[in-house]
Design a protein around this motif. Structure first.
Motif, PDB file in Angstrom:
ATOM      1  N   ARG A 229       1.040  -0.830   0.041  1.00  0.00           N
ATOM      2  CA  ARG A 229      -0.236  -0.137  -0.097  1.00  0.00           C
ATOM      3  C   ARG A 229       0.933   1.302  -0.057  1.00  0.00           C
ATOM      4  O   ARG A 229       1.968   1.026   0.324  1.00  0.00           O
ATOM      5  N   ALA A 230       0.577   2.385  -0.478  1.00  0.00           N
ATOM      6  CA  ALA A 230       0.953   3.839  -0.915  1.00  0.00           C
ATOM      7  C   ALA A 230       0.321   5.002   0.136  1.00  0.00           C
ATOM      8  O   ALA A 230       0.409   5.757  -0.227  1.00  0.00           O
ATOM      9  N   ASP A 231       0.268   3.894   1.647  1.00  0.00           N
ATOM     10  CA  ASP A 231      -0.608   5.073   2.724  1.00  0.00           C
ATOM     11  C   ASP A 231       0.898   6.239   3.076  1.00  0.00           C
ATOM     12  O   ASP A 231       2.375   6.227   3.061  1.00  0.00           O
ATOM     13  N   ALA A 232       0.582   7.422   3.015  1.00  0.00           N
ATOM     14  CA  ALA A 232       1.664   8.119   3.454  1.00  0.00           C
ATOM     15  C   ALA A 232       2.524   7.354   4.416  1.00  0.00           C
ATOM     16  O   ALA A 232       3.670   7.780   4.414  1.00  0.00           O
ATOM     17  N   ASP A 233       2.304   6.871   5.158  1.00  0.00           N
ATOM     18  CA  ASP A 233       3.067   6.205   6.672  1.00  0.00           C
ATOM     19  C   ASP A 233       3.777   5.105   5.690  1.00  0.00           C
ATOM     20  O   ASP A 233       4.638   4.021   6.722  1.00  0.00           O
ATOM     21  N   ALA A 234       3.362   4.209   4.750  1.00  0.00           N
ATOM     22  CA  ALA A 234       3.759   3.057   4.750  1.00  0.00           C
ATOM     23  C   ALA A 234       5.227   3.387   3.871  1.00  0.00           C
ATOM     24  O   ALA A 234       5.536   4.466   3.538  1.00  0.00           O
ATOM     25  N   ARG A 235       6.137   2.053   4.748  1.00  0.00           N
ATOM     26  CA  ARG A 235       7.614   1.702   4.755  1.00  0.00           C
ATOM     27  C   ARG A 235       8.061   1.087   3.230  1.00  0.00           C
ATOM     28  O   ARG A 235       7.840  -0.219   3.849  1.00  0.00           O
ATOM     29  N   GLY A 236       8.235   1.084   2.279  1.00  0.00           N
ATOM     30  CA  GLY A 236       8.551   0.141   1.421  1.00  0.00           C
ATOM     31  C   GLY A 236       8.040   0.801   0.228  1.00  0.00           C
ATOM     32  O   GLY A 236       8.610   0.084  -1.780  1.00  0.00           O
ATOM     33  N   ALA A 237       7.663   1.499  -0.729  1.00  0.00           N
ATOM     34  CA  ALA A 237       6.240   2.155  -1.208  1.00  0.00           C
ATOM     35  C   ALA A 237       7.316   2.543  -2.304  1.00  0.00           C
ATOM     36  O   ALA A 237       7.665   2.661  -3.690  1.00  0.00           O
ATOM     37  N   LEU A 238       8.781   3.862  -1.673  1.00  0.00           N
ATOM     38  CA  LEU A 238       9.243   4.476  -2.500  1.00  0.00           C
ATOM     39  C   LEU A 238      10.338   3.131  -2.809  1.00  0.00           C
ATOM     40  O   LEU A 238      10.733   3.333  -3.681  1.00  0.00           O
ATOM     41  N   LEU A 239      11.453   1.935  -2.080  1.00  0.00           N
ATOM     42  CA  LEU A 239      11.644   1.535  -2.761  1.00  0.00           C
ATOM     43  C   LEU A 239      11.288   0.800  -4.104  1.00  0.00           C
ATOM     44  O   LEU A 239      11.838   0.735  -5.165  1.00  0.00           O
ATOM     45  N   TRP A 240      10.132   0.307  -3.951  1.00  0.00           N
ATOM     46  CA  TRP A 240       9.385  -0.541  -4.588  1.00  0.00           C
ATOM     47  C   TRP A 240       9.056   0.541  -6.228  1.00  0.00           C
ATOM     48  O   TRP A 240       8.668  -0.068  -6.754  1.00  0.00           O
ATOM     49  N   ASP A 241       9.368   2.130  -5.835  1.00  0.00           N
ATOM     50  CA  ASP A 241       8.435   3.003  -7.108  1.00  0.00           C
ATOM     51  C   ASP A 241       9.846   2.514  -7.814  1.00  0.00           C
ATOM     52  O   ASP A 241       9.907   2.589  -9.201  1.00  0.00           O
ATOM     53  N   PHE A 242      11.259   3.154  -6.981  1.00  0.00           N
ATOM     54  CA  PHE A 242      12.482   2.717  -7.773  1.00  0.00           C
ATOM     55  C   PHE A 242      12.698   1.410  -8.261  1.00  0.00           C
ATOM     56  O   PHE A 242      12.836   0.965  -9.894  1.00  0.00           O
ATOM     57  N   PHE A 243      12.141  -0.386  -7.599  1.00  0.00           N
ATOM     58  CA  PHE A 243      12.449  -1.455  -8.336  1.00  0.00           C
ATOM     59  C   PHE A 243      12.001  -1.359  -9.727  1.00  0.00           C
ATOM     60  O   PHE A 243      12.412  -1.976 -10.567  1.00  0.00           O
ATOM     61  N   TRP A 244      10.400  -1.135  -9.148  1.00  0.00           N
ATOM     62  CA  TRP A 244       9.609  -1.294  -9.936  1.00  0.00           C
ATOM     63  C   TRP A 244       9.724  -0.910 -11.815  1.00  0.00           C
ATOM     64  O   TRP A 244       9.470  -0.615 -13.047  1.00  0.00           O
ATOM     65  N   THR A 245      10.348   0.761 -11.461  1.00  0.00           N
ATOM     66  CA  THR A 245      10.253   1.478 -12.628  1.00  0.00           C
ATOM     67  C   THR A 245      11.724   1.524 -13.297  1.00  0.00           C
ATOM     68  O   THR A 245      12.031   0.385 -14.650  1.00  0.00           O
ATOM     69  N   ARG A 246      12.612   0.704 -13.095  1.00  0.00           N
ATOM     70  CA  ARG A 246      14.203  -0.085 -13.366  1.00  0.00           C
ATOM     71  C   ARG A 246      13.461  -0.999 -14.326  1.00  0.00           C
ATOM     72  O   ARG A 246      13.478  -1.676 -15.596  1.00  0.00           O
ATOM     73  N   LEU A 247      12.497  -2.043 -13.384  1.00  0.00           N
ATOM     74  CA  LEU A 247      11.780  -3.417 -13.926  1.00  0.00           C
ATOM     75  C   LEU A 247      11.837  -2.748 -15.811  1.00  0.00           C
ATOM     76  O   LEU A 247      10.447  -3.702 -16.704  1.00  0.00           O
ATOM     77  N   SER A 248      10.700  -1.830 -15.543  1.00  0.00           N
ATOM     78  CA  SER A 248       9.384  -1.551 -16.368  1.00  0.00           C
ATOM     79  C   SER A 248      10.207  -1.512 -17.678  1.00  0.00           C
ATOM     80  O   SER A 248       9.665  -1.184 -18.885  1.00  0.00           O
ATOM     81  N   ALA A 249      11.954  -1.067 -18.016  1.00  0.00           N
ATOM     82  CA  ALA A 249      12.114  -0.448 -19.098  1.00  0.00           C
ATOM     83  C   ALA A 249      12.899  -2.615 -19.697  1.00  0.00           C
ATOM     84  O   ALA A 249      13.111  -1.130 -20.894  1.00  0.00           O
ATOM     85  N   MET A 250      12.539  -3.337 -18.976  1.00  0.00           N
ATOM     86  CA  MET A 250      12.569  -4.276 -19.799  1.00  0.00           C
ATOM     87  C   MET A 250      11.847  -4.760 -20.453  1.00  0.00           C
ATOM     88  O   MET A 250      10.292  -3.670 -20.557  1.00  0.00           O
TER      89      MET A 250
END
Length: 484
Positions: A299-320
């Motif tokens: 989830r991406a609630d304001a207090d979510a820990r991991g949402a930022l990391l997932w953004d960076f991870f998924w952005t790189r995966l989406s380049a495939m």
């Protein structure tokens, strides 16, 4: 030149007062040019082949330049007394300038979807016959908008006597749908407004069909399916459920793919990255990142820990390429569940996670930093943490900035704007609304008008005063009478 005859352009001199960096004002002068089709544009910065030269120029033709019907359309809609009358008005005016339409009516168990509006009459055969050598280059920027050969009058938009506007597409050739379960559009094309009844056979200028849905589109249909399965008989309780679901901020990409991605990426405690623009060959510890993502709730609630990391991870995966990332490619026979799976074991997956770790390290962000520390808006002199994410990650609740390297939301960001949930009961219209960016332009530039932004951040739907007696009870009501 059109059919070998020179067609003069018209010059439009402009003078605009512009503020310099030091605060002083200067007059900036430009000369714009128009053709018989519309204004000339120069896309050379996007692709040199699309630049303005002595031998060619690009011009934009806008069907809405001759569409004053939109004002009458909305006025008539405001007076419509049934869903059938609403639909008839839309068909008669064919005036919506660019948006999809969805509607319900009091005492009517049907839902209406349509893409009926002002659309140029460019059938696919005309598009194919009038393509130019530049059309392929333009399609790389915009695959849906047709580029036609303006030097031949045979390539003008078609003129159908059934259309309400010259060179516009007639209503009968535009998609529309009435359903008793649901209709939806999540910024995808018209073709899958309801999975049980695909809309096909329409000109590609209206949208591609069939094509893979965005992850946000798939999440929207998942929400609709979940609400249908609940078999709620009360419109009020259904609205309650919907009001929670649409702000839930689920990352559908994580719901679908996080587990197999972590299986593929989280075997070794570190990942070797080859030499690249980021530096020499190096080893990146990914164990802590794996722990953060395993604990993350998707989830991406304001207090979510991991949402930022997932953004960076998924952005790189989406380049495939999608067919290299996913085990099962898109199928028009299973549009809500494909593409699916992950080609586990591909070393690029672990490298994408390692790259995401480096991306966050370069910014000085902790891998488990709360989302709202970075995704916020400045309003009323305060930082307001926000929930949501980009539609590319499959968030139905969109809060996405285009500014490279920044998560701060502002006037140029891509995100939710006005939201409404409407149902009818014995008293009439019951509406709940949210205005994510506030009423004033200053609300998202750290100025006045923060109240609606704060309400949105709290996920606190406003019960909208619709009936006269509700409006009269507003203690801040001010009446102004306009006379001719």
């Amino acid at each position: 030149m059109v059919d070998g005859v020179s067609q003069p352009m018209q010059a439009q001199p402009l003078a605009v007062e512009a503020r310099r960096a030091d605060g002083s004002v200067e007059t900036v002068r430009r000369t714009l040019w128009r053709t018989r089709f519309g204004p000339v544009i120069d896309l050379g910065a996007r692709n040199p082949a699309l630049g303005w030269s002595a031998g060619k120029a690009l011009a934009i033709r806008d069907i809405n330049a001759d569409n004053p019907r939109i004002f009458r359309n909305f006025l008539r809609w405001n007076r419509a007394r049934s869903l059938d009358e609403f639909i008839a008005i839309q068909r008669e005016e064919t005036a919506m300038p660019w948006v999809n339409t969805v509607a319900i009516g009091r005492g009517d168990n049907r839902a209406w979807y349509s893409e009926i509006g002002a659309v140029p009459d460019v059938p696919d055969d005309l598009r194919a016959a009038c393509a130019t050598p530049l059309s392929k280059a333009f399609a790389a920027l915009d695959a849906e908008t047709p580029m036609l050969d303006g030097s031949r009058s045979a390539c003008d938009w078609r003129r159908d006597p059934a259309a309400v506007q010259a060179s516009a597409m007639p209503t009968v050739r535009m998609p529309a749908l009435l359903r008793e379960d649901y209709v939806a559009n999540m910024n995808d094309s018209h073709w899958l407004s309801n999975p049980a009844q695909p809309l096909v056979g329409f000109a590609s200028v209206l949208g591609a069909e069939p094509e893979p849905l965005s992850l946000r589109g798939r999440e929207g249909h998942r929400i609709a399916g979940e609400l249908l399965q609940a078999r709620e008989t009360s419109a009020s309780r259904l609205a309650d459920r919907l009001s929670r679901k649409v702000l839930e901020s689920r990352a559908y990409s994580a719901d679908l793919f996080k587990a197999p991605l972590l299986r593929s990426a989280c075997g070794p405690a570190s990942v070797e990255l080859p030499a690249d623009a980021g530096g020499a060959a190096r080893s990146v510890a990914t164990g802590p990142a794996c722990q953060v993502l395993r604990r993350w709730s998707n989830r991406a609630d304001a207090d979510a820990r991991g949402a930022l990391l997932w953004d960076f991870f998924w952005t790189r995966l989406s380049a495939m390429p999608a067919d290299e990332l996913h085990a099962t490619p898109f199928s028009a026979q299973a549009p809500l569940s494909t593409p699916s799976g992950i080609r586990e074991g591909d070393p690029r997956i672990a490298q994408a996670l390692a790259g995401a770790v480096e991306d966050m390290r370069k910014k000085g962000w902790a891998l488990d930093a709360p989302l709202g520390v970075q995704r916020f808006v400045r309003s009323g002199g305060n930082s307001v943490p926000l929930f949501g994410g980009c539609d590319a990650e499959g968030y139905f609740t969109v809060a996405c900035t285009d500014a490279e390297g920044s998560y701060r939301m502002g006037p140029d960001s891509h995100g939710n704007t006005y939201l409404q949930i409407v149902h009818f009961d014995a008293r009439g219209v019951q509406a709940r609304t949210l205005l994510a960016h506030g009423e004033r332009e200053t609300a998202v530039t750290n100025g006045a008008g923060a109240a609606p932004v704060l309400r949105y951040a709290r996920k606190d739907w406003l019960r909208f005063p619709f009936r006269e007696e509700e409006i009269a009870r507003d203690p801040k009501l001010v009446r102004e009478t306009l006379r001719p």
